[in-house]
Design a protein around this motif. Sequence first.
Motif, PDB file in Angstrom:
ATOM      1  N   ARG A  96     -33.285  -8.614  11.823  1.00  5.35           N
ATOM      2  CA  ARG A  96     -34.397  -8.355  10.899  1.00  5.35           C
ATOM      3  C   ARG A  96     -35.746  -8.708  11.518  1.00  5.35           C
ATOM      4  O   ARG A  96     -36.782  -8.180  11.107  1.00  5.35           O
ATOM      5  N   PHE A 139     -30.768  -1.596   6.115  1.00  3.27           N
ATOM      6  CA  PHE A 139     -30.953  -0.154   6.200  1.00  3.27           C
ATOM      7  C   PHE A 139     -30.989   0.493   4.805  1.00  3.27           C
ATOM      8  O   PHE A 139     -31.730   1.453   4.585  1.00  3.27           O
ATOM      9  N   THR A 140     -30.206  -0.047   3.875  1.00  6.48           N
ATOM     10  CA  THR A 140     -30.242   0.465   2.507  1.00  6.48           C
ATOM     11  C   THR A 140     -31.606   0.226   1.874  1.00  6.48           C
ATOM     12  O   THR A 140     -32.182   1.122   1.251  1.00  6.48           O
ATOM     13  N   VAL A 200     -26.914  -6.207   7.801  1.00  9.15           N
ATOM     14  CA  VAL A 200     -27.426  -4.994   8.441  1.00  9.15           C
ATOM     15  C   VAL A 200     -27.383  -3.826   7.450  1.00  9.15           C
ATOM     16  O   VAL A 200     -28.340  -3.045   7.356  1.00  9.15           O
ATOM     17  N   ILE A 225     -34.490  -0.244   3.386  1.00  4.92           N
ATOM     18  CA  ILE A 225     -35.505   0.593   4.045  1.00  4.92           C
ATOM     19  C   ILE A 225     -35.439   2.028   3.520  1.00  4.92           C
ATOM     20  O   ILE A 225     -36.463   2.639   3.200  1.00  4.92           O
ATOM     21  N   ALA A 226     -34.224   2.567   3.443  1.00  5.56           N
ATOM     22  CA  ALA A 226     -34.050   3.955   2.990  1.00  5.56           C
ATOM     23  C   ALA A 226     -34.570   4.140   1.566  1.00  5.56           C
ATOM     24  O   ALA A 226     -35.311   5.095   1.277  1.00  5.56           O
ATOM     25  N   LEU A 241     -37.792  -5.846  12.636  1.00  5.21           N
ATOM     26  CA  LEU A 241     -38.569  -5.194  11.588  1.00  5.21           C
ATOM     27  C   LEU A 241     -39.858  -5.960  11.322  1.00  5.21           C
ATOM     28  O   LEU A 241     -40.924  -5.362  11.129  1.00  5.21           O
TER      29      LEU A 241
END
Length: 222
Positions: free
Chosen positions: A56, A189-190, A185, A192-193, A59
């Motif tokens: 993370r 990604f979930t 992880v 962010i999407a 990011l």
Amino acid sequence: MIYGVSALGAGIPAGIAQAMSLVVFAGSAQFIIAQLVAAGTPALVVVLTAFIVNIRHMLYSASLARHVQKLGWRWKIVLAYLLTDEAYAVTMQHYQRAEIESDYKHWYFFGAGLTLWTGWQLSTAVGVFLGAQIPASWSLDFASTLTFIALVVPALKDRANTAAALAAGLAALAFVALPLKLSIVAAIFTGIAVGLLMEKRSKKYHAMSEEGEEVCHSKSSG
């Protein structure tokens, strides 16, 4: 302090436990490392898990890049080392609130990171040398969870951020059974999407609203 107690309980020598705070300097990774060591996990798996948990920070660094892009490589190395969840949260909130455009704004980042680093090293030492005196019934290990809640909630200022946080939390629960803490992880990604999707829909909605206002204005003028 809780990490220091956990490290000793996992059989990690006091000196190495303190050194881990200097080298790793990432609370969640250090807690997981202590748990894996206590379970007799192979070293390679321990290192890989710590890497996945700390991914993370890539990011965080990407988000901060535009604020430090003019700095020299020495400054970037120092700030990268001091970058933690808490340092990122307070620094970005300060930058967004003040809309600072200055050649010296990295000093705020440095001050926040150094303050947290100092507190982390001192509290680790307290945990290593004095933590055994703290009763287990106090359940201080929940303090880390409360810390993250306190960091996240003030940042939820719009629908996109709120949706991203909720989606990430639900994904972390849904994928909790994955090995090597891969649920983290999946949650990243979930989140962010969902956040990008909500932001895109919001921009489209505003664009349509502005277009509608222009049409109405044109008709009224006609």
